[in-house]
Design a protein around this motif. Structure first.
Motif: not given
Length: 224
Positions: A118-120, A162-166
């Motif tokens: 997923g990501l935010y 800008p996003s963070c996925s993991g």
């Protein structure tokens, strides 16, 4: 002299405000059913690997507004892609066999953590309106072993900023269906763990910091 400087500053600020106001729409903005279908058809015809398709990014004056349509096909459980459509590359744990990844790590680092992807998004919230199908949506919790979205990627410049996925852990699971509306605040992890057949939904994205490409129009709606 000080009065003159202050007068110039006030005039510059007033001019800047006037320009900002001039950018605001003066009438309603319409995205038709035909527009949405054209964007979906273009995505299918060009075999896009990302299911997310921004239709337009609209300059509202003091902020921007992105409108997108997303179509996801069948998806089994466990390793669903996040909003950007691509599974996250886990952060290297430091072993010799770890593949190099130039993107900075983000989220918590928990070597060996397992779960769906997923990501935010740092700066954009989203409102989903499901127009067809159903799926298992996962929200909340924490992103672990994540990577930042590249600065020049479509996710960053056009879709969500800008996003963070993991890997997602500690999330909530909900079944969504046609007619449902879901609000995902900025900074909240989200993704899909299962799609039985398909799910198609609209996404409205307030861009208060104007991080998205100004005036973007999907190629399906521009003269070619």
């Amino acid at each position: 002299m000080l009065k003159k400087i202050l007068h110039v500053v006030v005039m510059v600020l007033a001019a800047g405000a006037a320009v900002g106001l001039a950018q605001a729409p003066r009438d309603g903005i319409f995205i038709t059913d035909e527009d949405i279908k054209a964007v979906l058809k273009y995505a299918a015809d060009t075999k896009r690997t990302i299911p997310d398709n921004t239709i337009r990014v609209i300059d509202m004056g003091s902020f921007q507004l992105g409108v997108a349509v997303i179509h996801r096909g069948p998806l089994g459980g466990g390793n669903a892609a996040g909003r950007g459509g691509a599974a996250a590359a886990p952060a290297a744990a430091g072993g010799r066999g770890a593949a190099p990844n130039p993107q900075p790590a983000c989220g918590e680092q928990r070597p060996g953590a397992a779960g769906p992807n997923g990501l935010y998004h740092d700066d954009t919230a989203e409102t989903y309106v499901v127009v067809s199908g159903s799926a298992t949506l996962i929200t909340g919790g924490t992103i672990v072993n994540g990577r930042r979205s590249p600065a020049d990627s479509e996710v960053t410049t056009i879709l969500n900023g800008p996003s963070c996925s993991g890997t997602m852990v500690g999330y909530t699971t909900r079944q969504i269906k046609t007619g449902d509306i879901i609000i995902v605040p900025e900074g909240v992890p989200h993704g899909f763990s299962a799609v039985p057949d398909h799910v198609t939904y609209l996404s409205v994205r307030p861009d208060l910091k104007k991080v998205l490409q100004r005036g973007y129009v999907n190629p399906a709606l521009t003269p070619r």
